[in-house]
Design an enzyme around this catalytic site. Structure first.
Site, mmCIF file in Angstrom:
data_model
loop_
_atom_site.group_PDB
_atom_site.id
_atom_site.type_symbol
_atom_site.label_atom_id
_atom_site.label_comp_id
_atom_site.label_asym_id
_atom_site.label_seq_id
_atom_site.Cartn_x
_atom_site.Cartn_y
_atom_site.Cartn_z
ATOM 1 N N LYS A 48 9.664 13.797 -0.605
ATOM 2 C CA LYS A 48 9.758 12.219 -0.323
ATOM 3 C C LYS A 48 11.286 11.817 -0.129
ATOM 4 C CE LYS A 48 6.899 8.243 -1.620
ATOM 5 N NZ LYS A 48 6.203 7.866 -2.797
HETATM 6 O O1 G3P Z 1 3.416 3.846 -2.685
HETATM 7 C C1 G3P Z 1 4.308 3.008 -2.860
HETATM 8 C C2 G3P Z 1 3.978 2.461 -4.085
HETATM 9 O O2 G3P Z 1 4.216 3.392 -5.304
HETATM 10 C C3 G3P Z 1 4.531 1.349 -4.097
HETATM 11 O O3 G3P Z 1 3.659 0.430 -4.660
HETATM 12 O O4 G3P Z 1 2.517 -1.621 -5.859
HETATM 13 O O5 G3P Z 1 4.933 -0.825 -6.502
HETATM 14 O O6 G3P Z 1 4.446 -1.830 -4.086
HETATM 15 P P1 G3P Z 1 3.813 -0.903 -5.166
#
Ligand code: G3P
Length: 218
Positions: free
Chosen positions: A87
């Site tokens: 990643k």
């Molecule tokens: O896959 C991306 C993720 O981990 C981010 O999610 O909820 O932190 O915006 P969030």
């Protein structure tokens, strides 16, 4: 649409895996820290444990922000297990590292994508996956799902092979809307996946079936 779970929590990964619908896992440094997984050795062990639980792709994020560092770290991560996907952040050196890994046939996931232009660059660099963050766009009053639709249309115009991995999914409707638009993959928390199970008429219907069966078999 492939289903990935977006967590480093082993219990939740096992629960999704037990449903038989899981195609992979995504993690990031914040998700690792949330589970108290810190330090390079522990993080590497955690990736190996995740790969032993699931059968599909497991995204492991580099910490370096320069191309050489990303390549070094990425090669180390890729050597851990053949399920590991490197990643890389959507920055200049991330795109350079992505091009490098693509030429070597190593799978990549370009993350922190917030615009169609960034998604075009990721596809041109040969990324296996591109991760547009829809929840974080919604957080700043921008339509995250519209970004998925824009990328879908651009990728279809040119038959780009990069898979659209809808990330930063926050709830069940995000999953359904991504499926309608044609995202290739979604990665979300366990509760967003479990929400797909629920309908009150299913519960009411089952209760009645069981009650009627019991009446006839007294
Ligand atoms: O896959 C991306 C993720 O981990 C981010 O999610 O909820 O932190 O915006 P969030």
């Amino acid at each position: 649409m492939k289903f990935f779970i977006d967590t480093a929590n082993l219990d939740q990964i096992k629960e999704a895996q037990d449903l038989g619908i899981l195609n992979g896992v995504t993690t990031n440094p914040s998700l690792m820290a949330k589970e108290g997984i810190t330090g390079k050795a522990n993080i590497i062990n955690h990736y190996k444990t995740i790969c032993d639980i699931v059968e599909g792709d497991v995204s492991a994020e580099v910490i370096a922000t320069d191309m050489e560092g990303m390549i070094r770290e990425g090669e180390e991560l890729a050597a851990l297990h053949d399920q590991i996907v490197i990643k890389l952040p959507m920055i200049r050196d991330g795109i350079k590292a992505c091009s490098y890994f693509s030429k070597k046939g190593v799978k990549t996931n370009v993350t922190l994508v917030f615009s169609p232009g960034q998604a075009i660059l990721a596809a041109k660099a040969g990324a296996t996956y591109v991760s547009p963050f829809i929840g974080r766009l919604d957080d700043v009053s921008t339509d995250g799902l519209n970004l998925i639709a824009e990328i879908r249309s651009i990728y279809d115009n040119y038959n780009f092979k990069t898979q659209i991995l809808a990330a930063s999914i926050r709830h069940t409707m995000h999953i359904i809307d991504c499926a309608k638009i044609g995202a290739d993959v979604m990665t979300g928390p366990l509760n967003s996946i479990m929400g797909l199970l629920k309908h009150p008429l299913t519960d009411i219907g089952l209760e009645k079936f069981l009650a009627d069966y019991a009446k006839g078999n007294q």
